[in-house]
Design an enzyme around this catalytic site. Structure first.
Site, PDB file in Angstrom:
ATOM      1  N   CYS A  93       0.813  -1.217   0.000  1.00  0.00           N
ATOM      2  CA  CYS A  93       0.000   0.000   0.000  1.00  0.00           C
ATOM      3  C   CYS A  93       0.850   1.272   0.000  1.00  0.00           C
ATOM      4  CB  CYS A  93      -0.952  -0.007   1.182  1.00  0.00           C
ATOM      5  SG  CYS A  93      -1.911  -1.525   1.276  1.00  0.00           S
TER       6      CYS A  93
ATOM      7  N   HIS B 167      -3.413   6.656   2.178  1.00  0.00           N
ATOM      8  CA  HIS B 167      -3.819   5.358   1.632  1.00  0.00           C
ATOM      9  C   HIS B 167      -5.223   5.045   2.138  1.00  0.00           C
ATOM     10  CE1 HIS B 167      -4.288   1.198   0.873  1.00  0.00           C
ATOM     11  NE2 HIS B 167      -4.055   0.826   2.116  1.00  0.00           N
TER      12      HIS B 167
ATOM     13  N   ASN C 132     -10.546  -0.695  -0.594  1.00  0.00           N
ATOM     14  CA  ASN C 132      -9.097  -0.562  -0.414  1.00  0.00           C
ATOM     15  C   ASN C 132      -8.421  -1.230  -1.614  1.00  0.00           C
ATOM     16  OD1 ASN C 132      -6.401  -1.058   0.229  1.00  0.00           O
ATOM     17  ND2 ASN C 132      -6.817  -1.573   2.363  1.00  0.00           N
TER      18      ASN C 132
END
Lengths: 82, 333
Positions: B122, B258, B289
């Site tokens: 990420c 993020h 996500n």
């Protein structure tokens, strides 16, 4: 300065109220964070980090998993201050 | 003997443009709640996700990458052949080798650009921006294409309650190039391998091969531990990124973390004490996500909804499996 068990309970209850809106008088020693107070894992971690600051103690991630009830958390924090 | 020459590039760099591609299918909470014995309400309350975008079987991570890259290149106003390096941040390239970047470079006509993938989960996109900035300033490339691309629906386990239900598919692309003014601040990046097990695959490829019935490796996380690290440790990194950039929170136009979980984003913003006027990217609500793709996707959407933010400063921070993290202040394209 170390806090007494009663002070830790009162302080912890305040943190629980701030994070979840649960009334402080509901936060009693025998209550389970998840089963009785319906506190999820993310809120629990927020309370833990706030408690670390408030009582100047370290509560490692591995230890958080063992703190099932309010009483266990109060006992851990009280001892960790010593 | 001839003297050795060392390359020198532009003094400053900036992000010229962004491109975005999301999975072609909207997957609601109700669609995935069954196998985790959950509900729309439970998922919304714990994650802030209403739906995630996932790719249908025919849409691969390369297709998402091409769509995002093509938009970014068109918006940058450069030719694909101007690109000197293609960097793809991903954890879901379906093969261990060759790289997704080499295939992408060929498909978009950015040949014979250098091409390689980054494995920084990420944080991968912020690592890519850091590298693009360094490559251009060193003269190794004039323009760099940075893409965060994931088809995470390939590595989810429907019955997993730790992370799978959060995940979506998408790609976000940025063209980075030379600039007359500073457009990318210093990168604050690092790792903490002592938490290597906190988030990642649940088994090795070899274990999956030896136990065919057990299925492919899929993602898992220790949610509470990751939450604590992602908020309180990353808040320190974010504050440092502002400090080394010479920027205060009041001077920010946007905060683009993020897109891990809405609870993380909200608590993170609270810890940073961001002023009300700072726009906070919350793309996770309808995208999910998307790991390495989440920051460019979120920034792309923020600019589409707030075009007046263009030219302002944004703090972007990626953090994830490794554990690894990267943060920088950038000028919004």
């Amino acid at each position: 300065m170390a806090h007494t068990t009663e002070e830790v309970l009162a302080g912890l209850a305040e943190l629980v109220t701030d994070e979840t809106g649960i009334a402080a008088d509901q936060v009693t020693l025998e209550k389970s964070f998840t089963d009785d107070l319906d506190i999820d894992s993310i809120s629990m971690m927020t309370i833990v980090v706030s408690a670390e600051e408030k009582f100047d103690v370290k509560i490692p991630d591995d230890e958080v998993k063992n703190l099932t009830t309010v009483g266990e958390a109060v006992e851990f924090i009280t001892k960790a201050q010593a | 003997m001839s003297p050795l020459v060392q390359s020198q590039g532009a003094a400053f760099t900036k992000i010229y443009s962004l491109g975005a591609a999301r999975g072609d299918t909207a997957v609601s909470n109700d669609d995935i709640a069954g196998p985790i014995d959950s509900s729309d309400e439970w998922i919304r309350q714990r994650t802030g996700v209403i739906e995630r975008k996932r790719s249908s079987a025919g849409e691969g991570v390369i297709d998402l990458s091409v769509r995002a890259a093509t938009e970014a290149i068109e918006r940058a106003g450069i030719a694909p052949s101007d690109i000197g390096a293609v960097i793809v941040a991903t954890i879901s390239n379906p093969v261990q080798t060759p790289s997704l970047a080499a295939l992408l470079a060929d498909k978009i006509g950015a040949t014979p650009a250098a091409a390689y993938d980054i494995s920084a989960a990420c944080a991968g996109y912020t690592y890519g921006i850091a590298q693009a900035d360094a490559l251009i300033r060193s003269g190794a490339a004039r323009y760099v294409l940075v893409v965060g691309a994931e088809k995470l629906s390939d590595v989810v386990e429907p019955t997993d309650r730790s992370i799978s239900f959060l995940l979506g598919d998408g790609a976000g692309a940025a063209v980075v190039g030379p600039s007359d003014t500073i457009g990318i601040g210093p990168t604050l990046w690092g790792s903490d391998g002592s938490k290597w097990d906190a988030v990642g695959m649940n088994k090795t490829l070899k274990e999956a091969f030896d136990d065919r019935e057990g299925g492919f490796p899929t993602l898992r996380q220790d949610g509470p531990s990751v939450f604590r690290w992602a908020v309180w440790e990353m808040a320190k990194v974010a504050k440092n990124a502002l400090e080394v950039s010479g920027v205060t929170a009041e001077e920010l136009t946007a905060f683009v973390p993020h897109q891990a979980n809405m609870r993380i984003i909200d608590e993170f913003a609270k810890q940073l004490g961001l002023p009300e006027k700072v726009l906070i990217a919350r793309d996770i609500e309808t995208t999910g996500n998307t790991s390495a793709a989440s920051i460019p996707l979120a920034m792309h959407r923020l600019l589409a909804e707030h075009p007046e933010a263009s030219g302002g400063l944004a703090l972007q921070i990626g953090f994830g499996a490794g554990l690894v993290f990267g943060a920088q202040v950038v000028t919004l394209p």
